[in-house]
Write a protein that holds these residues in place. Structure first.
Motif, PDB file in Angstrom:
ATOM      1  N   GLU A   1       0.828  -1.210   0.000  1.00 23.35           N
ATOM      2  CA  GLU A   1       0.000   0.000   0.000  1.00 23.35           C
ATOM      3  C   GLU A   1       0.861   1.257   0.000  1.00 23.35           C
ATOM      4  O   GLU A   1       0.539   2.233  -0.675  1.00 23.35           O
ATOM      5  N   VAL A   2       1.966   1.240   0.749  1.00 21.04           N
ATOM      6  CA  VAL A   2       2.887   2.388   0.744  1.00 21.04           C
ATOM      7  C   VAL A   2       3.454   2.583  -0.657  1.00 21.04           C
ATOM      8  O   VAL A   2       3.511   3.707  -1.165  1.00 21.04           O
ATOM      9  N   ALA A   3       3.869   1.489  -1.296  1.00 17.48           N
ATOM     10  CA  ALA A   3       4.412   1.578  -2.655  1.00 17.48           C
ATOM     11  C   ALA A   3       3.378   2.139  -3.626  1.00 17.48           C
ATOM     12  O   ALA A   3       3.691   2.999  -4.460  1.00 17.48           O
ATOM     13  N   GLU A   4       2.141   1.687  -3.500  1.00 19.49           N
ATOM     14  CA  GLU A   4       1.077   2.181  -4.381  1.00 19.49           C
ATOM     15  C   GLU A   4       0.787   3.651  -4.109  1.00 19.49           C
ATOM     16  O   GLU A   4       0.633   4.445  -5.039  1.00 19.49           O
ATOM     17  N   LYS A   5       0.710   4.032  -2.839  1.00 14.55           N
ATOM     18  CA  LYS A   5       0.421   5.420  -2.462  1.00 14.55           C
ATOM     19  C   LYS A   5       1.459   6.380  -3.043  1.00 14.55           C
ATOM     20  O   LYS A   5       1.110   7.457  -3.510  1.00 14.55           O
ATOM     21  N   HIS A   6       2.729   5.965  -3.016  1.00 12.61           N
ATOM     22  CA  HIS A   6       3.808   6.829  -3.503  1.00 12.61           C
ATOM     23  C   HIS A   6       4.144   6.574  -4.968  1.00 12.61           C
ATOM     24  O   HIS A   6       5.097   7.153  -5.489  1.00 12.61           O
ATOM     25  N   LYS A   7       3.365   5.705  -5.619  1.00 10.61           N
ATOM     26  CA  LYS A   7       3.539   5.364  -7.032  1.00 10.61           C
ATOM     27  C   LYS A   7       4.969   4.885  -7.327  1.00 10.61           C
ATOM     28  O   LYS A   7       5.592   5.294  -8.311  1.00 10.61           O
ATOM     29  N   LEU A   8       5.463   4.012  -6.447  1.00  7.60           N
ATOM     30  CA  LEU A   8       6.799   3.456  -6.618  1.00  7.60           C
ATOM     31  C   LEU A   8       6.771   2.303  -7.612  1.00  7.60           C
ATOM     32  O   LEU A   8       5.746   1.634  -7.763  1.00  7.60           O
ATOM     33  N   ALA A   9       7.893   2.059  -8.248  1.00  9.14           N
ATOM     34  CA  ALA A   9       7.979   0.960  -9.214  1.00  9.14           C
ATOM     35  C   ALA A   9       7.743  -0.383  -8.537  1.00  9.14           C
ATOM     36  O   ALA A   9       7.096  -1.255  -9.112  1.00  9.14           O
ATOM     37  N   SER A  10       8.264  -0.557  -7.308  1.00 11.23           N
ATOM     38  CA  SER A  10       8.043  -1.838  -6.646  1.00 11.23           C
ATOM     39  C   SER A  10       8.298  -1.779  -5.151  1.00 11.23           C
ATOM     40  O   SER A  10       9.113  -1.008  -4.671  1.00 11.23           O
ATOM     41  N   TYR A  11       7.549  -2.626  -4.455  1.00 11.06           N
ATOM     42  CA  TYR A  11       7.934  -3.106  -3.136  1.00 11.06           C
ATOM     43  C   TYR A  11       8.501  -4.476  -3.445  1.00 11.06           C
ATOM     44  O   TYR A  11       7.822  -5.328  -4.023  1.00 11.06           O
ATOM     45  N   ASP A  12       9.748  -4.714  -3.075  1.00 16.63           N
ATOM     46  CA  ASP A  12      10.461  -5.883  -3.582  1.00 16.63           C
ATOM     47  C   ASP A  12      10.604  -6.999  -2.563  1.00 16.63           C
ATOM     48  O   ASP A  12      11.317  -7.953  -2.799  1.00 16.63           O
ATOM     49  N   GLY A  13       9.957  -6.882  -1.411  1.00 19.75           N
ATOM     50  CA  GLY A  13      10.026  -7.966  -0.453  1.00 19.75           C
ATOM     51  C   GLY A  13      10.978  -7.684   0.686  1.00 19.75           C
ATOM     52  O   GLY A  13      11.338  -6.546   0.957  1.00 19.75           O
ATOM     53  N   MET A  14      11.396  -8.771   1.346  1.00 19.03           N
ATOM     54  CA  MET A  14      12.127  -8.604   2.588  1.00 19.03           C
ATOM     55  C   MET A  14      13.280  -9.578   2.688  1.00 19.03           C
ATOM     56  O   MET A  14      13.392 -10.506   1.908  1.00 19.03           O
ATOM     57  N   ASP A  15      14.129  -9.299   3.681  1.00 21.13           N
ATOM     58  CA  ASP A  15      15.122 -10.274   4.089  1.00 21.13           C
ATOM     59  C   ASP A  15      15.125 -10.286   5.611  1.00 21.13           C
ATOM     60  O   ASP A  15      14.465  -9.450   6.240  1.00 21.13           O
ATOM     61  N   VAL A  16      15.819 -11.236   6.189  1.00 23.19           N
ATOM     62  CA  VAL A  16      15.756 -11.400   7.643  1.00 23.19           C
ATOM     63  C   VAL A  16      17.069 -11.938   8.168  1.00 23.19           C
ATOM     64  O   VAL A  16      17.791 -12.647   7.466  1.00 23.19           O
ATOM     65  N   GLY A  17      17.366 -11.549   9.382  1.00 14.19           N
ATOM     66  CA  GLY A  17      18.567 -12.040  10.044  1.00 14.19           C
ATOM     67  C   GLY A  17      18.421 -11.892  11.540  1.00 14.19           C
ATOM     68  O   GLY A  17      17.421 -11.350  12.027  1.00 14.19           O
ATOM     69  N   PRO A  18      19.420 -12.363  12.278  1.00 13.75           N
ATOM     70  CA  PRO A  18      19.365 -12.228  13.730  1.00 13.75           C
ATOM     71  C   PRO A  18      19.500 -10.765  14.130  1.00 13.75           C
ATOM     72  O   PRO A  18      20.058  -9.953  13.384  1.00 13.75           O
ATOM     73  N   VAL A  19      19.006 -10.434  15.299  1.00 12.76           N
ATOM     74  CA  VAL A  19      19.134  -9.074  15.814  1.00 12.76           C
ATOM     75  C   VAL A  19      20.602  -8.859  16.160  1.00 12.76           C
ATOM     76  O   VAL A  19      21.198  -9.673  16.872  1.00 12.76           O
ATOM     77  N   PRO A  20      21.216  -7.784  15.627  1.00 10.76           N
ATOM     78  CA  PRO A  20      22.627  -7.520  15.942  1.00 10.76           C
ATOM     79  C   PRO A  20      22.805  -7.282  17.448  1.00 10.76           C
ATOM     80  O   PRO A  20      21.945  -6.706  18.093  1.00 10.76           O
ATOM     81  N   LYS A  21      23.919  -7.741  17.962  1.00 14.57           N
ATOM     82  CA  LYS A  21      24.215  -7.567  19.389  1.00 14.57           C
ATOM     83  C   LYS A  21      25.015  -6.321  19.624  1.00 14.57           C
ATOM     84  O   LYS A  21      25.647  -5.792  18.810  1.00 14.57           O
TER      85      LYS A  21
END
Length: 139
Positions: free
Chosen positions: A119-139
């Motif tokens: 919805e944010v991507a559509e509201k701002h007329k961005l080319a794409s929301y491309d997904g996510m990545d994930v990792g451990p919380v840095p210490k």
């Protein structure tokens, strides 16, 4: 800016494409499916030492040829996310907005988060929301 190594980028890149239907222009998109997210969680449980049911560092990505449009989205998102930065993508005439947040997700809650970010991507007329990545919380 800290560099983070993320083990699990989600498989699908998601682009908002413009399709012409007669005289009307319609935005179409291929969204990340809940089944893909469920598979991602199964793989994380099997292949990482992380507590997948606990806090993890989730990164989210948007792309657009206009750095200014990404700055507008970043301004809106800054209330709830850490803005990692907007960078030019080498070899392409586009920019990437990277945001991140420590969150606890289930497949369903991550699917809902993706819907919000589409919805944010559509509201701002961005080319794409491309997904996510994930990792451990840095210490």
């Amino acid at each position: 800016m800290k560099a983070h190594h993320f083990l699990y980028p989600l498989i699908a890149a998601v682009s908002l494409n413009v399709a012409v239907q007669g005289n009307a222009v319609a935005q179409t998109e291929q969204r990340i499916q809940l089944s893909q997210i469920e598979t991602m969680f199964v793989n994380m449980r099997a292949k990482t030492p992380w507590n997948v049911d606990g806090p993890l560092l989730w990164g989210y990505f948007f792309f657009d040829p206009s750095e200014e449009k990404l700055k507008g989205a970043a301004k809106e998102l800054a209330a709830n996310y850490r803005i990692v930065g907007i960078t030019e993508v080498p070899g392409r005439q586009t920019f990437r907005l990277h945001i991140e947040k420590v969150e606890v997700h289930s497949p369903a809650s991550l699917h809902a988060r993706n819907a919000e970010l589409y919805e944010v991507a559509e509201k701002h007329k961005l080319a794409s929301y491309d997904g996510m990545d994930v990792g451990p919380v840095p210490k």
